[in-house]
Structure formats: C-alpha cells, structure tokens
Design an enzyme around this catalytic site. Sequence first.
Site, PDB file in Angstrom:
ATOM      1  N   GLU A 118       0.542 -38.914 -17.827  1.00  0.00           N
ATOM      2  CA  GLU A 118       1.533 -37.861 -18.079  1.00  0.00           C
ATOM      3  C   GLU A 118       0.944 -36.609 -18.704  1.00  0.00           C
ATOM      4  O   GLU A 118       1.260 -35.493 -18.301  1.00  0.00           O
ATOM      5  CB  GLU A 118       2.650 -38.378 -18.999  1.00  0.00           C
ATOM      6  CG  GLU A 118       3.795 -39.052 -18.286  1.00  0.00           C
ATOM      7  CD  GLU A 118       3.440 -40.454 -17.847  1.00  0.00           C
ATOM      8  OE1 GLU A 118       2.353 -40.935 -18.189  1.00  0.00           O
ATOM      9  OE2 GLU A 118       4.286 -41.055 -17.160  1.00  0.00           O
ATOM     10  N   HIS A 171      12.432 -47.527 -23.757  1.00  0.00           N
ATOM     11  CA  HIS A 171      12.817 -46.891 -22.498  1.00  0.00           C
ATOM     12  C   HIS A 171      14.229 -46.331 -22.514  1.00  0.00           C
ATOM     13  O   HIS A 171      14.800 -46.082 -21.468  1.00  0.00           O
ATOM     14  CB  HIS A 171      12.691 -47.903 -21.346  1.00  0.00           C
ATOM     15  CG  HIS A 171      11.269 -48.234 -21.007  1.00  0.00           C
ATOM     16  ND1 HIS A 171      10.493 -49.061 -21.777  1.00  0.00           N
ATOM     17  CD2 HIS A 171      10.480 -47.832 -19.985  1.00  0.00           C
ATOM     18  CE1 HIS A 171       9.284 -49.166 -21.245  1.00  0.00           C
ATOM     19  NE2 HIS A 171       9.246 -48.438 -20.155  1.00  0.00           N
TER      20      HIS A 171
END
Lengths: 326, 400
Positions: free
Chosen positions: A56, A125
């Site tokens: 990322e 998450h």
Amino acid sequence: GFRDALNQAMDEELERDERVFLLGEEVAQYDGAYKVSRGLWKKYGDKRIIDTPITEMGFTGIAVGAAMAGLRPICEFMTFNFSMQAIDQVINSAAKTYYMSAGLQSVPIVFRGPNGASAGVAAQHSQCFAAWYGHCPGLKVVSPWNAEDAKGLLKSAIRDDNPVVFLENELMYGVPFEMSEESQSKDFTIPIGKAKVERQGTHVTMVTHSRYVSHCLDAAAVLAKEGIECEVINLRTIRPLDVDCIETSVMKTNHLVTVEGGWPQFGVGAEICARVMEGPAFNYLDAPATRVTGVDIPMPYAKILEDNSLPQIKDIIFSVKKTLNV
Amino acid sequence: MQNMLTIISNALCRITGRNVGAQTVSEGSRVVVSRSFADFTPQATFDIKKCDVHRLEEGPPVKATLTRDQGLQYYRIMQTVRRMELKADQLYKQKIIRGFCHLYDGQEACAAGIEAAINPSDHLITAYRAHGYTYTRGVAIKEILAELTGRKGGVAKGKGGSMHMYAPHFYGGNGIVGAQVPLGAGIALACQYQGNNQVCVTLYGDGAANQGQLFEAFNMAALWKLPCIFICENNKYGMGTSVERASASTDYYKRGDFIPGLRVDGMDVLCVREATQFAADHCRSGKGPIVMELQTYRYHGHSMSDPGVSYRTREEIQEVRSKSDPISLLKDRMLSNNMAAVEEFKEIDIAIRKEVEEAAQYATSDPEPPLEELCNHIFKNDPPLEVRGTHPWATLKSVS
C-alpha cells in the site's frame, strides 16, 4: 445497485478522459476484490487498470506521483483499514502539497474503497476512517449512501483536481437502489460538499452518512407511526461539511440527533455538535444534541457482540425519544 | 589575421560574456587576461573513475570529454550552489531563516552532473536537502533564498520553506524520509503511460535507503519497467548515524537487488554526468529502472541545528575539502589542461558572490506574505470557501 453505480461511474470517466486510470490490489484480472471494477480490465487493458502487489505505501505513493505528473489516478484500497499503511502518502504527499507549493503543484487523485464495519471481519478490518480523514485540510472526504450518490459523487471526485477520499461501504455494495432518469446521463454528477434531505420532517433532525442513512429512514418510518416526524439528512460529504443544510433543519425542528458507525470520541457527530453550538442554530435547540455512534471498543467477532457494537434501529429510536423527552 | 582574431574575439565575448582581447587591460590593481583564445584548449578528454556495477555487463565509459564552455558552465553552477548554501548558513545564524535548513555544500557535483545529463523535460524529485536541485531545475537564487526567509517573493510564496520548493518537472523538496521514492516511481509511470520518452530521477539518501517503501517502489518499478533512475546520494551519514551503524549492507547500489546498479564517484561532476547519461539511456531504451549510488560528502551537519562534528572528526571533513572538493577538482582539471585562466575563475567567483549577495538582499527586504493569503491554495479550481479560524468568529476566506 450501489456496486454497479460505482462501476458505471468509473467506466464513464475512463472513457471520457484518457488520463484516468485505476490501480489497486485485484482490480484488474480478479475484477475487483468486491467486484466493483468488474469488466474494466477486459475493456481497458493493462495500461488503464493496474493490479498492484500488496504494498500500500508503495502503490499509493506511486499513484500520488502519477497524479503530480499529470495523470488522474483512482487508487483503490481493498479496505480503508489498509490505507493506514499508506496514510503518510495520502496526507503529507497528497493533501498538503497544493498548499505547501502555493498552488504550483496539484494532486488530482481519488482514494476509494470500503470503509467501516463489514460483517464478521473483526477489529482490524472494521474501522471507520471518516473522522481521521475528515480532520485534514487539503482533502475532500465523501461518503455516499445510495447508488445515485455513489455514481454522482464518484464522477465528481474523479473530475475534481484535488485529492478526494471516497468512503464506500461493503455492506452497501449489493443493495439494490432505484436510479433516477437523470442519473443515467454520462455527465451526471453530484456536487461535493452538499448534503441531501432524504426525508422531510418537523420534530427532529437526524444527520447521518453512508449505511446509517438507511437505518435512520427505517427508524423514521417506525417513529412516524407514533406521530414523530423525522427529518433525515444524508451528509454525502464529510469534508467540507454542509453546515448550512444542518443549521436550516435544526432551526426548523429544534432537535438534533447524529448517527454514525464510527467511534464516538472526536468523531463526525462530535464535529456536527460543535459546529451547531457555534452557529445560529444553537439558539433554536430545545434540548442538547445527541450522538448515536459505534460502541467505543475494537470490533468483536461473535455475531451477537458485533451486532451490539454498532447503532441499531432501536438505538436510534430510543435516542430520538430521549432527545424529544417523550 | 588581426581582423580574424577580432571577429573570433567578439564572438567569444558574446558567448562567455567577458571582454577578452589580445591586449592587456589594467584596471587599477586588477589585470585581466592577456592571452588570446587560440591559447585555450577548447576540449579535453579525462580519465574518470570506473564505476562498480551490479547486474550489468558493462558500466559507463571511463573517459569523459569536457569542452571549455561545459567546464565553465558546470563550474558556475556548482559555485553558485556553494555560495548560495553558505549564504543560507549565514542567514540562518542571523535567525532570518527559521526551522529546518539542510545544506548541500560538498555535494554540488551530484546536482550539476545529473542536470548535465538529463533534459529539462525529464523529471526530478528529491528529499529535503533540496536547494541545489531547486537551482539546477531552474528556480532563481533569489526565489530560493526568499522562500527560505519566508517572503512572498519565494518560489512557494513563503508557504513551503526549505523543504517544499517546486518547479516545472521538479517535484520538491519532500520532508518525509523516503516518501519521495514511490512518488518518483509514480512520475516515471506517468512518463511511460504518456509515452513521452522522459525519465524520472528519484533521489534519496543513505538514511532513506533502508526504508521499506523504497523496496516497494523498486519492486513495482522493476515489474512494470518504469523509466526511473533511483539515485542514492550516499554522504556517509544519516543525520548522526554513520552508514555502518544503520545498514546491514552499505552497498547501496546493490540494494535494488534485481535492479541493475552503479556505484559512482559523486565528487567528480564528469563521473556523475557520464553515469547519469548511461542510466538515462538504460531507462529510455525500455529496460526498466536502474539504481545509482553517488558517493559524496556534506560539509555541514545534517541540518543547521547539527554542528556535524560529534559523529565525525574535523580531520575527516578537512581531508575531503582538501582532496576531493568537487569544485576544486573541476577547476584544477581545467587549469592543468589549459582550458581556462585562473583569472577567469576569479571573475566568475566575483560575479556569483555579487549575484548571491543581491539575492540575499532581496530575500531579507521582500515583505512577508500578506495575512489575506493565509488560507489560499487549499484546493485547485474550486470556488472560494470559508475556512475556520482560531475561534468561531474568525471566518477566513480561501481562494484557489
């Protein structure tokens, strides 16, 4: 549905401007981790739809650099939880650059992906990033609720010359929505920074965003049976906040309840309350404003615990009645 | 014959901007050159240090050709950067420059050599030790100094400061160690995407060389064959930490692993130029990225708040100054090959000092940016927006 609206928005913008491209994990050959980019790689190929490794910080920096050099990237985070690995690139390289350069260097980029709670994916998450990104000058932060929001706001975000954080919700992807005639146009955009009153009411103003617009509308339907008419405002944009819309409503209803999935401390609701206190609407409040938020804990896994970690319709109804003192 | 010499003399006056003729001219105690052009060597070829290579069959050439004009140009550029940085040192000590100030003196051959090998249409991005590159990429000295002093005439109108200066095809000036490297790979991606045959030079230091995001950028650059020249300016110290104490491997030119690499003498402008040319050719031919390590040295500490002598000896610094100074190296080469006169260099030095002094004058007398500008440049191409001030009654305005 919501997912198709996002797909359509990207397809139209990819076609319209050859500088637009999409990069992220699984966006190309897998058709998107959540199938949002289905069919785009087949149509546009490797150059415009790019699968990245699971890195990322690296690919977000690459996307920002590409934007600086004249392209218009859409950088997908598989979920915004992973954007934390890249948050320096979003804030320090993207958001602040136009200001630091006094207008010499712009960064026309969209960061998009699912935000907030899903179902059973547990603590790492499930975080909502609306407040974190909403905190930073130089960013626009958008949070669509329905398919029309999704399409119109994503198109606006892609056409915007500034960094836009586009917060989707995984649980909304599969939800079907009617789309208006107008929204079928290839030039249909919704302005960033303008909220929408989804339901008119006179007794209480509910301000919310994303998935919880549905919850608020459902709560409003139940409350209507008891003669309580709720005005439901769909924020659509977190930053800049449409304070005028909120104030106009509160000045009419005299009561305010904010609803969000994120944690309470320093959250979207906290900001709305502070802004209302500082403006003309304060004098119209007949009761302190109320915030309905996620529970102040990391998200648990077990279904019963998860269900009780997020605002339920009964919590909204309860809060409205408490605010109205009924 | 005399006529011919006059014609040549006039032509060369225009090129070098100097009045050089066949006679001796005395101005007070100063004597201007008394030789004609026919005396100077117009071009010479020099042996340069061979580069260590990684995953390459061969490296850059071991000979470099330098014309007189090029030599004087490189000299001018390096000396300008040197004087500009020393002026910044002075202004910082006078507290006219505030905050962070990372000076580049000692490393001039890197910026000058790189710029000599790329085109203005190529791209360059670096970290915070950026003043030299800001100059070589086209920003005027006075705009650099005025940015350091935080005035409205600064290149970023005083809003960026030392680490945030920008120009066409120059993306700063970046304050977060290592963050500029993925950005540079992204700029290279844009070059590839647009098919414009341009390359991006992406610089970082020995300290940043251990950052994870670099390896992420290397991976994608290699995978996608991005036209990116990754350049590590190894000045032997990451702030106060020597390379041996920070890196398990100090072979920075090999750290790209699957990416070919070169280790280059960063104190020799010709070495840097030849290596950069080699690297640019490599990228432009579609072979993908390349890593270059420039071995260089900074005379100042990490920044103006670091005296720079607690982690290295004064003897070491002095040794580099006397044996490897990039400006002296070039000058000595030119003099010993009769490519220019001592007096010419002196005149150039005087002219540069004057230019830097005038720039400093500007930078200290230009007004600070007006308060009305405080909130501008948040967004591009947006209608004016209201910005919250320090309290609810302070509503400020922002225009694009």
